[in-house]
Scaffold this motif. Structure first.
Motif, PDB file in Angstrom:
ATOM      1  N   ASP A 176      12.149  40.551  77.810  1.00  0.00           N
ATOM      2  CA  ASP A 176      11.733  41.745  77.068  1.00  0.00           C
ATOM      3  C   ASP A 176      11.235  41.392  75.672  1.00  0.00           C
ATOM      4  O   ASP A 176      11.287  42.210  74.758  1.00  0.00           O
ATOM      5  CB  ASP A 176      12.895  42.736  76.974  1.00  0.00           C
ATOM      6  CG  ASP A 176      13.252  43.307  78.330  1.00  0.00           C
ATOM      7  OD1 ASP A 176      12.340  43.590  79.123  1.00  0.00           O
ATOM      8  OD2 ASP A 176      14.466  43.453  78.607  1.00  0.00           O
ATOM      9  N   ARG A 177      10.734  40.179  75.504  1.00  0.00           N
ATOM     10  CA  ARG A 177      10.306  39.726  74.181  1.00  0.00           C
ATOM     11  C   ARG A 177       8.831  39.345  74.162  1.00  0.00           C
ATOM     12  O   ARG A 177       8.407  38.438  73.458  1.00  0.00           O
ATOM     13  CB  ARG A 177      11.181  38.568  73.728  1.00  0.00           C
ATOM     14  CG  ARG A 177      12.669  38.962  73.704  1.00  0.00           C
ATOM     15  CD  ARG A 177      13.482  38.195  72.751  1.00  0.00           C
ATOM     16  NE  ARG A 177      12.929  38.118  71.428  1.00  0.00           N
ATOM     17  CZ  ARG A 177      13.287  38.898  70.406  1.00  0.00           C
ATOM     18  NH1 ARG A 177      14.164  39.841  70.571  1.00  0.00           N
ATOM     19  NH2 ARG A 177      12.746  38.708  69.228  1.00  0.00           N
ATOM     20  N   HIS A 178       8.040  40.056  74.933  1.00  0.00           N
ATOM     21  CA  HIS A 178       6.603  39.791  75.009  1.00  0.00           C
ATOM     22  C   HIS A 178       5.931  39.889  73.642  1.00  0.00           C
ATOM     23  O   HIS A 178       5.001  39.134  73.345  1.00  0.00           O
ATOM     24  CB  HIS A 178       5.937  40.765  75.987  1.00  0.00           C
ATOM     25  CG  HIS A 178       6.501  40.686  77.361  1.00  0.00           C
ATOM     26  ND1 HIS A 178       7.637  41.365  77.740  1.00  0.00           N
ATOM     27  CD2 HIS A 178       6.098  39.999  78.455  1.00  0.00           C
ATOM     28  CE1 HIS A 178       7.900  41.110  78.999  1.00  0.00           C
ATOM     29  NE2 HIS A 178       6.988  40.280  79.465  1.00  0.00           N
ATOM     30  N   HIS A 179       6.406  40.808  72.825  1.00  0.00           N
ATOM     31  CA  HIS A 179       5.823  41.002  71.498  1.00  0.00           C
ATOM     32  C   HIS A 179       5.921  39.744  70.632  1.00  0.00           C
ATOM     33  O   HIS A 179       5.121  39.548  69.721  1.00  0.00           O
ATOM     34  CB  HIS A 179       6.480  42.193  70.792  1.00  0.00           C
ATOM     35  CG  HIS A 179       7.956  42.027  70.600  1.00  0.00           C
ATOM     36  ND1 HIS A 179       8.868  42.274  71.601  1.00  0.00           N
ATOM     37  CD2 HIS A 179       8.675  41.610  69.532  1.00  0.00           C
ATOM     38  CE1 HIS A 179      10.093  42.031  71.162  1.00  0.00           C
ATOM     39  NE2 HIS A 179      10.001  41.629  69.909  1.00  0.00           N
ATOM     40  N   ASP A 180       6.884  38.862  70.928  1.00  0.00           N
ATOM     41  CA  ASP A 180       7.008  37.619  70.168  1.00  0.00           C
ATOM     42  C   ASP A 180       5.772  36.724  70.327  1.00  0.00           C
ATOM     43  O   ASP A 180       5.498  35.880  69.484  1.00  0.00           O
ATOM     44  CB  ASP A 180       8.232  36.817  70.623  1.00  0.00           C
ATOM     45  CG  ASP A 180       9.545  37.456  70.209  1.00  0.00           C
ATOM     46  OD1 ASP A 180       9.533  38.390  69.383  1.00  0.00           O
ATOM     47  OD2 ASP A 180      10.594  37.015  70.718  1.00  0.00           O
ATOM     48  N   LEU A 181       5.037  36.900  71.416  1.00  0.00           N
ATOM     49  CA  LEU A 181       3.865  36.067  71.699  1.00  0.00           C
ATOM     50  C   LEU A 181       2.545  36.725  71.272  1.00  0.00           C
ATOM     51  O   LEU A 181       1.476  36.218  71.604  1.00  0.00           O
ATOM     52  CB  LEU A 181       3.822  35.717  73.195  1.00  0.00           C
ATOM     53  CG  LEU A 181       4.991  34.849  73.665  1.00  0.00           C
ATOM     54  CD1 LEU A 181       5.029  34.775  75.175  1.00  0.00           C
ATOM     55  CD2 LEU A 181       4.920  33.472  73.054  1.00  0.00           C
ATOM     56  N   ALA A 182       2.628  37.817  70.533  1.00  0.00           N
ATOM     57  CA  ALA A 182       1.411  38.493  70.068  1.00  0.00           C
ATOM     58  C   ALA A 182       0.547  37.512  69.282  1.00  0.00           C
ATOM     59  O   ALA A 182       1.034  36.791  68.411  1.00  0.00           O
ATOM     60  CB  ALA A 182       1.767  39.697  69.201  1.00  0.00           C
ATOM     61  N   GLY A 183      -0.733  37.453  69.633  1.00  0.00           N
ATOM     62  CA  GLY A 183      -1.664  36.571  68.966  1.00  0.00           C
ATOM     63  C   GLY A 183      -1.723  35.163  69.537  1.00  0.00           C
ATOM     64  O   GLY A 183      -2.479  34.330  69.039  1.00  0.00           O
ATOM     65  N   ILE A 184      -0.923  34.883  70.566  1.00  0.00           N
ATOM     66  CA  ILE A 184      -0.913  33.566  71.207  1.00  0.00           C
ATOM     67  C   ILE A 184      -1.428  33.717  72.636  1.00  0.00           C
ATOM     68  O   ILE A 184      -0.839  34.464  73.425  1.00  0.00           O
ATOM     69  CB  ILE A 184       0.506  32.967  71.244  1.00  0.00           C
ATOM     70  CG1 ILE A 184       1.078  32.821  69.836  1.00  0.00           C
ATOM     71  CG2 ILE A 184       0.497  31.617  71.980  1.00  0.00           C
ATOM     72  CD1 ILE A 184       2.540  32.399  69.804  1.00  0.00           C
ATOM     73  N   PRO A 185      -2.517  33.034  72.998  1.00  0.00           N
ATOM     74  CA  PRO A 185      -2.964  33.058  74.390  1.00  0.00           C
ATOM     75  C   PRO A 185      -1.897  32.433  75.296  1.00  0.00           C
ATOM     76  O   PRO A 185      -1.338  31.385  74.967  1.00  0.00           O
ATOM     77  CB  PRO A 185      -4.241  32.215  74.390  1.00  0.00           C
ATOM     78  CG  PRO A 185      -4.700  32.199  72.970  1.00  0.00           C
ATOM     79  CD  PRO A 185      -3.446  32.273  72.144  1.00  0.00           C
TER      80      PRO A 185
END
Length: 136
Positions: free
Chosen positions: A67-76
């Motif tokens: 549930d931590r998808h937002h941690d990868l924002a901006g990373i392909p």
């Protein structure tokens, strides 16, 4: 100073796939140019995760990427997994959890959690990663 450090590419297989998703999320897009999770060891059930990689269910809840998808924002992100891999259902759930606008690419094909599958997908993963690392 993060401005002086070139972003890196990350690739991990099995629990290393989980690890690069977690670490990339902790480091953020200033440090990580792209991440590939190959046959990632993902669990969507704390009870199953506990004996296989986490001390207990509480540790799973603390360190899970589910549930931590937002941690990868901006990373392909690229995720590859075989449809016969025991981690396939949880990985599909994980990939489906990204927002529609996220830069996420997933590949599902025949194969299990074995070296033959990894050898088959690794050239594409390395090419994908190479296209994203070091670009201006």
């Amino acid at each position: 100073d993060d401005d002086l450090i070139e972003p890196i590419g990350m690739l991990g297989w099995s629990m290393g796939g989980y690890g690069v998703l977690r670490l990339a999320g902790l480091l953020g897009p200033n440090r990580v140019a792209a991440v590939v999770a190959s046959s990632p060891g993902l669990y969507d059930d704390p009870e199953l995760a506990h004996p296989n990689g986490f001390v207990d269910e509480a540790e799973y809840e603390r360190f899970s990427v589910m549930d931590r998808h937002h941690d990868l924002a901006g990373i392909p992100v690229r995720v590859d997994i075989g449809t016969e891999d025991p981690f396939y259902p949880a990985t599909r759930t994980y990939v489906d959890g990204f927002a529609p606008q996220a830069d996420v690419e997933s590949h599902y094909s025949e194969g299990g959690h074995e070296i033959g599958y990894t050898r088959r997908v690794m050239p594409g993963e390395l090419a994908w990663l190479g296209e994203r690392v070091g670009r201006e």
